[in-house]
Structures are given as structure tokens and as C-alpha cells.
Motif scaffolding. Structure first.
Motif, PDB file in Angstrom:
ATOM      1  N   LYS A  60      -2.290   6.717   6.930  1.00 42.09           N
ATOM      2  CA  LYS A  60      -1.559   7.679   7.764  1.00 42.09           C
ATOM      3  C   LYS A  60      -0.703   6.967   8.813  1.00 42.09           C
ATOM      4  N   LYS A  61      -1.275   5.927   9.421  1.00 42.50           N
ATOM      5  CA  LYS A  61      -0.498   5.142  10.395  1.00 42.50           C
ATOM      6  C   LYS A  61       0.692   4.482   9.707  1.00 42.50           C
ATOM      7  N   ALA A  62       0.457   3.942   8.529  1.00 44.91           N
ATOM      8  CA  ALA A  62       1.529   3.285   7.779  1.00 44.91           C
ATOM      9  C   ALA A  62       2.621   4.286   7.405  1.00 44.91           C
ATOM     10  N   ALA A  63       2.229   5.470   6.978  1.00 40.83           N
ATOM     11  CA  ALA A  63       3.213   6.497   6.613  1.00 40.83           C
ATOM     12  C   ALA A  63       4.087   6.847   7.806  1.00 40.83           C
ATOM     13  N   GLY A  64       3.480   6.938   8.980  1.00 42.97           N
ATOM     14  CA  GLY A  64       4.250   7.207  10.196  1.00 42.97           C
ATOM     15  C   GLY A  64       5.258   6.103  10.476  1.00 42.97           C
ATOM     16  N   LEU A  65       4.829   4.864  10.293  1.00 44.11           N
ATOM     17  CA  LEU A  65       5.746   3.735  10.511  1.00 44.11           C
ATOM     18  C   LEU A  65       6.858   3.697   9.468  1.00 44.11           C
ATOM     19  N   LEU A  66       6.530   4.027   8.231  1.00 41.58           N
ATOM     20  CA  LEU A  66       7.550   4.051   7.178  1.00 41.58           C
ATOM     21  C   LEU A  66       8.616   5.106   7.472  1.00 41.58           C
ATOM     22  N   GLN A  67       8.192   6.222   8.043  1.00 37.18           N
ATOM     23  CA  GLN A  67       9.132   7.301   8.350  1.00 37.18           C
ATOM     24  C   GLN A  67       9.934   7.041   9.624  1.00 37.18           C
ATOM     25  N   SER A  68       9.342   6.348  10.581  1.00 38.08           N
ATOM     26  CA  SER A  68       9.978   6.243  11.891  1.00 38.08           C
ATOM     27  C   SER A  68      10.617   4.889  12.194  1.00 38.08           C
ATOM     28  N   THR A  69      10.458   3.919  11.292  1.00 38.56           N
ATOM     29  CA  THR A  69      11.041   2.601  11.538  1.00 38.56           C
ATOM     30  C   THR A  69      11.755   2.103  10.282  1.00 38.56           C
ATOM     31  N   ASN A  70      12.451   1.011  10.423  1.00 32.31           N
ATOM     32  CA  ASN A  70      13.080   0.340   9.286  1.00 32.31           C
ATOM     33  C   ASN A  70      12.372  -0.974   8.969  1.00 32.31           C
ATOM     34  N   LEU A  71      11.120  -1.078   9.389  1.00 29.64           N
ATOM     35  CA  LEU A  71      10.359  -2.297   9.144  1.00 29.64           C
ATOM     36  C   LEU A  71      10.118  -2.486   7.652  1.00 29.64           C
ATOM     37  N   PRO A  72      10.072  -3.720   7.195  1.00 28.04           N
ATOM     38  CA  PRO A  72       9.748  -3.974   5.786  1.00 28.04           C
ATOM     39  C   PRO A  72       8.323  -3.516   5.470  1.00 28.04           C
ATOM     40  N   VAL A  73       8.104  -3.139   4.231  1.00 23.34           N
ATOM     41  CA  VAL A  73       6.791  -2.671   3.792  1.00 23.34           C
ATOM     42  C   VAL A  73       5.731  -3.729   4.066  1.00 23.34           C
ATOM     43  N   SER A  74       6.058  -4.987   3.845  1.00 19.73           N
ATOM     44  CA  SER A  74       5.076  -6.056   4.067  1.00 19.73           C
ATOM     45  C   SER A  74       4.651  -6.127   5.538  1.00 19.73           C
ATOM     46  N   THR A  75       5.574  -5.891   6.442  1.00 15.22           N
ATOM     47  CA  THR A  75       5.265  -5.901   7.874  1.00 15.22           C
ATOM     48  C   THR A  75       4.377  -4.720   8.238  1.00 15.22           C
ATOM     49  N   ILE A  76       4.702  -3.561   7.705  1.00 12.48           N
ATOM     50  CA  ILE A  76       3.884  -2.367   7.960  1.00 12.48           C
ATOM     51  C   ILE A  76       2.495  -2.553   7.372  1.00 12.48           C
ATOM     52  N   ALA A  77       2.426  -3.079   6.174  1.00  9.76           N
ATOM     53  CA  ALA A  77       1.127  -3.324   5.537  1.00  9.76           C
ATOM     54  C   ALA A  77       0.272  -4.225   6.425  1.00  9.76           C
ATOM     55  N   ALA A  78       0.843  -5.294   6.907  1.00  4.83           N
ATOM     56  CA  ALA A  78       0.103  -6.227   7.757  1.00  4.83           C
ATOM     57  C   ALA A  78      -0.316  -5.571   9.076  1.00  4.83           C
ATOM     58  N   SER A  79       0.536  -4.708   9.610  1.00  2.49           N
ATOM     59  CA  SER A  79       0.244  -4.093  10.909  1.00  2.49           C
ATOM     60  C   SER A  79      -0.915  -3.099  10.847  1.00  2.49           C
ATOM     61  N   VAL A  80      -1.230  -2.610   9.658  1.00  7.27           N
ATOM     62  CA  VAL A  80      -2.364  -1.690   9.515  1.00  7.27           C
ATOM     63  C   VAL A  80      -3.557  -2.344   8.825  1.00  7.27           C
ATOM     64  N   GLY A  81      -3.501  -3.662   8.670  1.00  4.23           N
ATOM     65  CA  GLY A  81      -4.662  -4.389   8.186  1.00  4.23           C
ATOM     66  C   GLY A  81      -4.711  -4.711   6.714  1.00  4.23           C
ATOM     67  N   PHE A  82      -3.587  -4.579   6.017  1.00  3.16           N
ATOM     68  CA  PHE A  82      -3.541  -4.970   4.612  1.00  3.16           C
ATOM     69  C   PHE A  82      -2.965  -6.374   4.513  1.00  3.16           C
ATOM     70  N   ILE A  83      -3.614  -7.223   3.767  1.00  2.85           N
ATOM     71  CA  ILE A  83      -3.137  -8.584   3.575  1.00  2.85           C
ATOM     72  C   ILE A  83      -2.116  -8.622   2.441  1.00  2.85           C
ATOM     73  N   ASP A  84      -2.342  -7.819   1.430  1.00  4.10           N
ATOM     74  CA  ASP A  84      -1.522  -7.796   0.220  1.00  4.10           C
ATOM     75  C   ASP A  84      -0.620  -6.557   0.224  1.00  4.10           C
ATOM     76  N   ALA A  85       0.688  -6.764   0.319  1.00  2.30           N
ATOM     77  CA  ALA A  85       1.637  -5.648   0.368  1.00  2.30           C
ATOM     78  C   ALA A  85       1.631  -4.849  -0.930  1.00  2.30           C
ATOM     79  N   LEU A  86       1.398  -5.494  -2.064  1.00  3.03           N
ATOM     80  CA  LEU A  86       1.354  -4.778  -3.339  1.00  3.03           C
ATOM     81  C   LEU A  86       0.136  -3.858  -3.393  1.00  3.03           C
ATOM     82  N   ALA A  87      -1.008  -4.345  -2.984  1.00  6.13           N
ATOM     83  CA  ALA A  87      -2.218  -3.512  -2.941  1.00  6.13           C
ATOM     84  C   ALA A  87      -2.010  -2.343  -1.983  1.00  6.13           C
ATOM     85  N   PHE A  88      -1.352  -2.612  -0.859  1.00  2.00           N
ATOM     86  CA  PHE A  88      -1.038  -1.565   0.107  1.00  2.00           C
ATOM     87  C   PHE A  88      -0.163  -0.491  -0.535  1.00  2.00           C
TER      88      PHE A  88
END
Length: 103
Positions: A60-88
Motif C-alpha cells: 500500500k505504501k509502495a502504491a502511494g509512492l508509485l502514484q504520487s512520485t516519479n521515483l523508479p520502481v527499484s527505489t520504491i521497492a527498496a524504500s518499503v523493504g524489498f531487496i529485489d525489484a522484480l519480486a516486488f
């Protein structure tokens, strides 16, 4: 009820620390209980396991960031505790596909 207040403390801990790589056994140890007991207690109170709850917070936090920012998926994944962007990405798709399929 002491059991329910412990479940609420665990939920608060998850809410405040979702961005870290949390292991259920380590969380249980932190609260001085066995991981199986923690899962049962949490599920009785919130009707979801702590692991599922933690994943839903992250997504849910990641979805909010995806909607409200232009950050890369890998950065958002890392910011919510995912190490692997593909798994995220896979988890995010599964989570929202599941929600949409029940609306």
C-alpha cells in the motif's frame, strides 16, 4: 485484554518498521514470545497473519509512492523493504489483481 494489547503492540511495531527487512521470528523474540504464538494471537485479533499484514503495508505504501512520485520502481521497492525489484513487482501485481478481482 492482555493478549489483544500485545497484538496491537505488534501491529504498531509493524506499522513503524515496515521498511526494514523484518523476520517474524525476530519480531516474536523482541516481544518475548514464540513466532507461532505471535501469528495465532495476531490472526485472532486482526483476522490476518502478521506476515500478510506486513506485506499489505509495504504494498500500500509502495502504491502511494508509485502514484504520487516519479521515483523508479527499484527505489520504491527498496524504500518499503524489498531487496529485489522484480519480486516486488510480482507481489504488487498479485496484491492489486487480488483486490480488483473482488470488487
Amino acid at each position: 485484554n492482555v493478549k489483544y494489547s500485545l497484538a496491537e503492540e505488534i501491529r504498531l511495531y509493524l506499522d513503524l518498521n515496515y521498511q526494514y527487512n523484518l523476520k517474524m521470528s525476530e519480531i516474536a523474540d523482541k516481544f518475548g514470545i514464540h513466532a507461532n504464538y505471535m501469528t495465532r494471537l495476531f490472526h485472532q485479533k486482526f483476522d490476518v497473519s502478521p506476515k500478510q499484514y506486513l506485506l499489505s503495508i509495504k504494498l500500500k505504501k509502495a502504491a502511494g509512492l508509485l502514484q504520487s512520485t516519479n521515483l523508479p520502481v527499484s527505489t520504491i521497492a527498496a524504500s518499503v523493504g524489498f531487496i529485489d525489484a522484480l519480486a516486488f513487482s510480482k507481489k504488487l501485481f498479485q496484491f492489486f489483481f487480488f483486490i480488483i478481482s473482488f470488487e
